[in-house]
Design a protein around this motif. Sequence first.
Motif, mmCIF file in Angstrom:
data_model
loop_
_atom_site.group_PDB
_atom_site.id
_atom_site.type_symbol
_atom_site.label_atom_id
_atom_site.label_comp_id
_atom_site.label_asym_id
_atom_site.label_seq_id
_atom_site.Cartn_x
_atom_site.Cartn_y
_atom_site.Cartn_z
ATOM 1 N N ALA A 26 0.943 -1.180 0.020
ATOM 2 C CA ALA A 26 -0.040 -0.039 -0.025
ATOM 3 C C ALA A 26 1.141 1.261 0.152
ATOM 4 O O ALA A 26 1.986 1.382 0.401
ATOM 5 C CB ALA A 26 -1.006 -0.123 1.300
ATOM 6 N N SER A 27 0.313 2.300 -0.808
ATOM 7 C CA SER A 27 1.166 3.529 -0.776
ATOM 8 C C SER A 27 1.134 4.418 0.606
ATOM 9 O O SER A 27 0.312 4.268 1.537
ATOM 10 C CB SER A 27 0.483 4.387 -1.613
ATOM 11 N N ASP A 28 2.357 4.899 0.945
ATOM 12 C CA ASP A 28 2.523 5.624 2.350
ATOM 13 C C ASP A 28 1.680 7.016 2.028
ATOM 14 O O ASP A 28 1.774 7.841 3.175
ATOM 15 C CB ASP A 28 4.006 5.435 2.626
ATOM 16 N N THR A 29 1.694 7.322 0.818
ATOM 17 C CA THR A 29 1.234 8.675 0.507
ATOM 18 C C THR A 29 -0.264 8.662 0.417
ATOM 19 O O THR A 29 -0.802 8.168 -0.486
ATOM 20 C CB THR A 29 1.789 9.418 -0.559
ATOM 21 N N PRO A 30 -1.239 9.593 1.333
ATOM 22 C CA PRO A 30 -2.450 9.510 1.072
ATOM 23 C C PRO A 30 -2.973 10.298 -0.041
ATOM 24 O O PRO A 30 -2.099 11.317 -0.631
ATOM 25 C CB PRO A 30 -3.103 10.056 2.239
ATOM 26 N N ALA A 31 -4.097 10.134 -0.779
ATOM 27 C CA ALA A 31 -4.441 10.731 -1.941
ATOM 28 C C ALA A 31 -4.677 12.181 -1.567
ATOM 29 O O ALA A 31 -4.200 12.961 -2.217
ATOM 30 C CB ALA A 31 -5.907 10.373 -2.384
ATOM 31 N N THR A 32 -5.171 12.569 -0.458
ATOM 32 C CA THR A 32 -4.928 13.881 0.101
ATOM 33 C C THR A 32 -4.544 13.769 1.784
ATOM 34 O O THR A 32 -5.028 12.871 2.227
ATOM 35 C CB THR A 32 -6.220 14.494 0.146
ATOM 36 N N PHE A 33 -3.975 14.916 2.100
ATOM 37 C CA PHE A 33 -3.501 14.990 3.637
ATOM 38 C C PHE A 33 -4.251 16.098 4.145
ATOM 39 O O PHE A 33 -4.343 17.220 3.775
ATOM 40 C CB PHE A 33 -2.015 15.432 3.667
ATOM 41 N N ALA A 34 -5.161 15.732 5.295
ATOM 42 C CA ALA A 34 -5.977 16.736 5.836
ATOM 43 C C ALA A 34 -5.155 17.358 7.099
ATOM 44 O O ALA A 34 -4.668 16.383 8.161
ATOM 45 C CB ALA A 34 -7.165 16.158 6.413
ATOM 46 N N GLY A 35 -4.385 18.492 7.202
ATOM 47 C CA GLY A 35 -3.626 18.817 8.106
ATOM 48 C C GLY A 35 -4.525 19.405 9.489
ATOM 49 O O GLY A 35 -5.688 19.586 9.293
ATOM 50 N N VAL A 36 -3.762 19.155 10.458
ATOM 51 C CA VAL A 36 -4.471 19.626 11.794
ATOM 52 C C VAL A 36 -3.887 20.881 12.122
ATOM 53 O O VAL A 36 -2.824 21.455 12.529
ATOM 54 C CB VAL A 36 -4.212 18.819 12.971
ATOM 55 N N THR A 37 -4.933 21.955 12.112
ATOM 56 C CA THR A 37 -4.496 23.407 12.365
ATOM 57 C C THR A 37 -5.302 23.863 13.335
ATOM 58 O O THR A 37 -5.538 25.046 13.379
ATOM 59 C CB THR A 37 -4.895 24.332 10.988
ATOM 60 N N THR A 38 -5.980 23.414 14.238
ATOM 61 C CA THR A 38 -6.801 23.774 15.433
ATOM 62 C C THR A 38 -6.221 24.739 16.140
ATOM 63 O O THR A 38 -6.618 25.481 16.745
ATOM 64 C CB THR A 38 -7.346 22.560 15.960
ATOM 65 N N GLY A 39 -4.891 24.515 16.406
ATOM 66 C CA GLY A 39 -3.973 25.319 17.187
ATOM 67 C C GLY A 39 -3.395 26.440 16.691
ATOM 68 O O GLY A 39 -2.860 27.354 17.132
ATOM 69 N N PHE A 40 -3.657 26.691 15.249
ATOM 70 C CA PHE A 40 -3.278 27.879 14.475
ATOM 71 C C PHE A 40 -3.947 29.209 15.104
ATOM 72 O O PHE A 40 -5.009 29.014 15.169
ATOM 73 C CB PHE A 40 -3.195 27.534 13.041
ATOM 74 N N ASP A 41 -3.177 30.158 14.870
ATOM 75 C CA ASP A 41 -3.805 31.621 15.118
ATOM 76 C C ASP A 41 -4.231 32.226 13.967
ATOM 77 O O ASP A 41 -4.109 33.469 14.105
ATOM 78 C CB ASP A 41 -2.921 32.444 15.981
ATOM 79 N N TYR A 42 -4.243 31.705 12.760
ATOM 80 C CA TYR A 42 -4.599 32.205 11.507
ATOM 81 C C TYR A 42 -5.117 31.175 10.862
ATOM 82 O O TYR A 42 -5.052 29.941 10.814
ATOM 83 C CB TYR A 42 -3.280 32.598 11.040
ATOM 84 N N ASP A 43 -5.773 31.715 9.562
ATOM 85 C CA ASP A 43 -6.334 30.671 8.431
ATOM 86 C C ASP A 43 -5.684 31.230 7.269
ATOM 87 O O ASP A 43 -5.867 32.572 6.882
ATOM 88 C CB ASP A 43 -7.816 30.933 8.401
ATOM 89 N N GLN A 44 -5.223 30.328 6.605
ATOM 90 C CA GLN A 44 -4.618 30.723 5.268
ATOM 91 C C GLN A 44 -5.317 30.138 4.018
ATOM 92 O O GLN A 44 -5.550 29.011 4.047
ATOM 93 C CB GLN A 44 -3.165 30.230 5.171
ATOM 94 N N ARG A 45 -5.553 31.124 3.264
ATOM 95 C CA ARG A 45 -6.632 30.690 1.929
ATOM 96 C C ARG A 45 -5.829 30.741 0.504
ATOM 97 O O ARG A 45 -5.166 31.702 0.521
ATOM 98 C CB ARG A 45 -7.798 31.324 1.917
ATOM 99 N N HIS A 46 -5.771 29.672 -0.203
ATOM 100 C CA HIS A 46 -5.169 30.124 -1.395
ATOM 101 C C HIS A 46 -6.353 30.244 -2.392
ATOM 102 O O HIS A 46 -7.091 29.030 -2.576
ATOM 103 C CB HIS A 46 -4.198 28.610 -1.589
ATOM 104 N N VAL A 47 -6.500 31.242 -3.160
ATOM 105 C CA VAL A 47 -7.611 31.199 -4.119
ATOM 106 C C VAL A 47 -7.037 31.572 -5.422
ATOM 107 O O VAL A 47 -5.996 32.175 -5.516
ATOM 108 C CB VAL A 47 -8.648 32.263 -3.571
ATOM 109 N N ASP A 48 -7.972 31.267 -6.495
ATOM 110 C CA ASP A 48 -7.794 31.857 -7.901
ATOM 111 C C ASP A 48 -8.855 32.717 -8.018
ATOM 112 O O ASP A 48 -10.121 32.434 -8.067
ATOM 113 C CB ASP A 48 -7.689 30.817 -8.971
ATOM 114 N N ILE A 49 -8.389 34.065 -8.360
ATOM 115 C CA ILE A 49 -9.370 35.210 -8.655
ATOM 116 C C ILE A 49 -9.727 35.435 -10.351
ATOM 117 O O ILE A 49 -8.407 35.807 -10.919
ATOM 118 C CB ILE A 49 -8.940 36.571 -7.913
ATOM 119 N N ALA A 50 -10.596 35.471 -10.644
ATOM 120 C CA ALA A 50 -11.004 35.651 -12.344
ATOM 121 C C ALA A 50 -10.937 37.247 -12.779
ATOM 122 O O ALA A 50 -11.449 37.965 -11.683
ATOM 123 C CB ALA A 50 -12.347 34.998 -12.706
ATOM 124 N N MET A 51 -10.096 37.623 -13.342
ATOM 125 C CA MET A 51 -9.981 38.850 -13.964
ATOM 126 C C MET A 51 -11.155 39.018 -14.975
ATOM 127 O O MET A 51 -11.730 38.215 -15.561
ATOM 128 C CB MET A 51 -8.687 39.191 -14.428
#
Length: 649
Positions: A26-51
């Motif tokens: 079995a692969s050691d790499t998951p299809a997606t990795f869900a990071g745990v950010t409950t202790g972070f003091d910020y939220d970082q969003r990555h977006v693509d904005i249409a011009m």
Amino acid sequence: MTSRLLAATALPLALIAASAGAQTLASDTPATFAGVTTGFDYDQRHVDIAMRDGVKLHAVILVPKGARDAPMLLERTPYNAERGQSHEASSHGRMLVSPAMADYVDGGYILVSEDVRGKYGSKGIYVNERPLIGPQNPTRVDHATDAWDTIEWLVHHVPEANGRVGMVGTSYDGMMVAMALTHPHPALKAAVPMNPVINTWMGDDDFHGGASRIIGYDYYYQQDAEHGSAGDLWRDGYDDYDTFLHAGSASDFVKSRGLGQLGFVRKLHDHPAYDAFWQAQALETILPRLAPTVPTIWVAGQWDQEDMYGAVAAYEALAKVDPSHTQHLVLGPWKHGGWAGDGSSLGPVRFDADTALWFRRTVMRPFLDGLLRTGGSPVPVPPVLAFRTGPNDWHAMPGWPAAGAGQRLYLRAAGGLSFAPPASDGPGGSGADVDGADSYVSDPAKPIPYRMRPIRPTYASGSAWGQWLVDDQRPFSDRTDVLTYETPPLTAPVSMAGAPVANLVASTTGTDGDFVVKLIDVYPDDYAPDARMGGYQLGIAMDIFRGRYREGNEVARPIRAGAALSYRFALPSADHVFLPGHRIMVQVQSSWFPLYDRNPQTFVPNIFDAQPGDYRKATVSVFHSPGQASYIELPAPPPASATSLPVAP
């Protein structure tokens, strides 16, 4: 025996055959990795904005946890928005941004970094220094429309925001702020362009006085050769002086590195004069066409080694059409981008306190808070706030003084420098002014280095690029191809604020030539505050002028060989006091290499393409007789009513 051997090997072969096609690990790499950010003091969003043309630009949004009704700061960049918010892997948002911006995260600001079109995560095509819509850009999009569309999206899709946006940025990013101001979105309430690129022919990056800044090829390779960064341009030697000298002309260097594939490099070659191509992009002429409405602080560095022209030029142009006094200028004792670092010193020169920290906390942050926070009250900022080097204090002025328009400092015989004009019998009746000129031989085969060798490539390890403008000029003052003029020790302070103007009367045996003028503060030989600075020759304002443009920047014309002609050009802006006991020095020379390409001293249509036989020695004479006086106009100091401000943060 043969049958037993066959039987022994039959079982493994059968097992292998049976397992064929089946997954055994079995692969050691998951299809997606869900990071745990409950202790972070910020939220970082990555977006693509249409011009408006459908192209999507990539942005990173940093939102402090619990933010509500928060102001936003937008920076648009060609240098990777992801990297701009990923300095460290941390649960604390202030660790993801530069130290200069960390206070804004702590203060509840939402920070947005966006890749310009065609770079890193953004789609579309990249045009370096993309012109605004007009003669050089027939499309319906530019950096002004992209800024508008981005701000429009942000105010509707970031629920924690209060709908008030400020734009900040340094260098190219500062140019993005300036371009956004040509057609500002209603939600854009404040702007701080720092060391912005405003006009790359008139003194930002590409040309100075018509001379081409050939070390810029490193930047254009790194920036334009790939969608991301192409890295460092290769070298075949340690010292850039040797690299560029051995290459030959600028075009020879371009050919040797394949740089002709880059569109902007070809534009530089095709437009060596200040023609319609450059004039159509000059932001200091475009910005005033619309009366400014967005309160703006233009930030300049007195020793900005890259874009020393833009901030002052933009402020001066806008101040003329600014009845509401929305425009401000801050001049600090900084290198390029120095506002964001430790401003207590630059090289060996110390300023008694952290001037950059003081600016960030005392000026920039209150300015932005007052305009961007809900219910904020705009704080008073003087039209001009400058750090006066020498006495090392901040002071306010009602405007930026006009270039020159002050005392004249005359070149005199026997290396003298005086506020008194030359007389026929020389200073003190010595008779030293009989011939009225000093001469030197300028040899393109042995150009004068702009800093001590070895000269490392701009972005290389060990490069002193960031502080070379404060380098000691003593290594050059005693060269036979450098003329040096010096006052006696001053008995009273000499103040200047603004752009000094060089006025040379000179001749050359060539049909083209360059003139480099350096205005220098010479420290006392025995300097008690810091013995290492004894006799130090500190450049205050230094620049180059290409003689072919003496009749106008638009068209190159040959120089009349042997004729004494006038050459007038402004040096970079500075706010400085030459203190008692110091001397004022002026140096004159004809090359500054490899910061600028070598002038062959034989007129050719395009210096980029000069051939080996075009490079010839020339005898240059600088005149200082009563009828042919050469001098520096020191700009008038600020008015006596200027407000002194504390320097301590």
